[in-house]
Design a protein around this motif. Structure first.
Motif, PDB file in Angstrom:
ATOM      1  N   GLN A 146     -66.514  14.705 100.640  1.00 40.25           N
ATOM      2  CA  GLN A 146     -65.277  15.397 100.243  1.00 40.25           C
ATOM      3  C   GLN A 146     -64.507  14.068  99.591  1.00 40.25           C
ATOM      4  N   THR A 147     -63.602  14.276  98.781  1.00 43.91           N
ATOM      5  CA  THR A 147     -62.621  13.241  98.487  1.00 43.91           C
ATOM      6  C   THR A 147     -61.208  13.458  99.630  1.00 43.91           C
ATOM      7  N   ASP A 148     -61.005  14.811  99.994  1.00 43.15           N
ATOM      8  CA  ASP A 148     -59.963  14.787 100.905  1.00 43.15           C
ATOM      9  C   ASP A 148     -60.167  16.008 101.542  1.00 43.15           C
ATOM     10  N   GLU A 149     -60.984  15.723 102.729  1.00 39.10           N
ATOM     11  CA  GLU A 149     -61.263  16.988 103.513  1.00 39.10           C
ATOM     12  C   GLU A 149     -60.146  17.856 103.919  1.00 39.10           C
ATOM     13  N   ASP A 150     -59.102  17.298 104.680  1.00 39.57           N
ATOM     14  CA  ASP A 150     -57.735  17.796 105.166  1.00 39.57           C
ATOM     15  C   ASP A 150     -57.217  18.347 103.937  1.00 39.57           C
ATOM     16  N   GLY A 151     -57.019  17.654 102.824  1.00 39.38           N
ATOM     17  CA  GLY A 151     -56.519  18.483 101.611  1.00 39.38           C
ATOM     18  C   GLY A 151     -57.113  19.571 101.241  1.00 39.38           C
ATOM     19  N   ILE A 152     -58.535  19.604 100.943  1.00 38.53           N
ATOM     20  CA  ILE A 152     -59.330  20.820 100.592  1.00 38.53           C
ATOM     21  C   ILE A 152     -59.152  21.882 101.722  1.00 38.53           C
TER      22      ILE A 152
END
Length: 417
Positions: free
Chosen positions: A16-22
């Motif tokens: 994932q490029t941004d786990e928290d953002g997703i």
């Protein structure tokens, strides 16, 4: 269980490029997201399925899937996973392939309702772009060093890569940009080999849009088999989604022959059975593997999804007939599916069963043929024949097209008229 949590339990999330953002985005809003495939053939095979089935999971959770069939990128060729240049397809072939793939997508996604899927073809925006616009507005945003660092490109530097395939990642980045700006697409998903292409798209969005940091990428692991052999291949070749290339019976057989070591993983990856249902099947694999409940569930779910209930019933019927030897109730179409790979013989006028057994090389000699018949080792359309003087007639021909002869317990032969 929340969507992302379910995907992680199934082992579907790889990067994932941004786990928290997703996680935050999916928790607070319904988004549009996309996955693409290039029309290198007029049918997808089962190696294409996992990303699109994952996209369907998003749709089931209220998000809008965008299904991209690459009419433009299919003309170029993705260097991912290739050691040499792809053979370029003609525009006519690619367009024909696009139509074939779009029909298959209609089996996977719902194109009606509040979050109806959208079907797009990147030829619609890339095909008409002139080279100067491409170089000035798009190519200017990619440094050579940035592109050389991509695995798909760096892995090809020794063997060689053309400028055509070198620019593939830019074309796919342009897709993400187009969908972001025109369809509010926030997420691209794809196989693990697409990581470099996905991040190229995010880089382009970031440079050309002030809010580009709100787009994300997620990849899915490569499907592997526990024994190290390639997933999606059989002795007969690739397992296609097109029933004309791989019959529903063959499709069903592929899944039902899954090993115990792989079946639970495939249930998680490919089916929409719940965690609780899969855990029950996993227990069955451990405690009563001979019943093969997990394999049957996998084969039924996948065949029903891609070919429908009627084709599933037909596949089960053919399988049962082959296992029991009771083939007399099969139709000509079912015989064609179930006996596709058995030895066959074009009928040349032999009415006597002994003569036919020898001519079709089912028995090595007339003497052996008579022994086989009198010993009860020969069946015609599932009926045991013990009279060595038996003459075949019209009633022995299924729909006037086939006769099925079995010698022994498992050796089938197909007589064609």
């Amino acid at each position: 269980m929340e969507l992302l949590e379910d995907l992680q339990w199934r082992g579907i999330v790889y990067q994932q490029t941004d786990e928290d953002g997703i996680k935050e985005t999916l928790a607070n809003e319904k988004i549009s997201l996309y996955c693409g495939v290039d029309p290198t053939a007029d049918s997808m095979h089962i190696g294409h399925l996992l990303p699109f089935l994952t996209l369907r999971r998003f749709q089931q959770n209220g998000h809008r899937p965008i299904v991209l069939v690459g009419g433009a990128t299919g003309l170029i060729g993705d260097p991912s996973g290739k050691s040499e240049e792809r053979k370029l397809l003609t525009l006519e072939t690619v367009q024909e392939n696009v139509r074939g793939l779009q029909k298959q997508m209609e089996k996977i996604f719902s194109f009606t309702g509040e979050n109806a899927a959208i079907m797009v073809n990147n030829y619609d925006w890339a095909g008409s772009m002139d080279i100067v616009t491409f170089l000035r507005d798009i190519g200017k945003n990619f440094g050579i060093n940035y592109m050389l660092a991509k695995d798909t490109i760096s892995s090809r530097l020794e063997t060689g890569i053309s400028f055509t395939e070198f620019t593939y990642t830019i074309l796919q980045a342009m897709d993400f940009l187009h969908l972001y700006e025109n369809h509010q697409c926030r997420l691209q998903i794809g196989g693990s080999d697409q990581w470099g292409n996905i991040t190229s798209g995010l880089e382009l969005i970031r440079k050309l849009n002030p809010e580009g940091q709100k787009a994300f990428g997620l990849t899915i692991p490569l499907v592997t088999k526990a024994d190290g052999t390639k997933f999606g291949k059989t002795e007969g070749g690739t397992v296609w989604l097109d029933p004309e290339k791989t019959s529903p019976y063959e499709f069903y057989q592929f899944w039902i022959n899954t090993s115990d070591a792989d079946v639970v993983k495939y249930l998680k990856f490919f089916t929409f059975l719940s965690k609780e249902e899969i855990e029950v099947l996993e227990k069955s694999v451990q405690e009563e593997p001979h019943l093969r409940k997990a394999q049957k569930a996998l084969a039924e779910e996948m065949t029903r999804l891609m070919h429908g209930e009627e084709s599933l019933d037909q596949a089960i019927k053919i399988s049962a007939a082959l296992f029991s030897g009771e083939v007399k109730d099969l139709t000509a179409n079912e015989i064609l599916q179930g006996f596709k790979d058995v030895p066959s013989y074009e009928f040349a006028g032999e009415e006597n069963l002994v003569d036919l057994l020898v001519a079709a090389k089912i028995s090595p000699s007339k003497r052996q043929a008579r022994e086989d018949i009198t010993n009860g080792a020969v069946t015609v359309n599932g009926e045991r024949i013990t009279d060595s003087a038996y003459e075949l007639n019209e009633t022995d021909r299924v729909e006037g097209k086939f006769t099925i002869i079995r010698r022994g317990k498992k050796k089938y032969f197909l007589i064609k008229y």
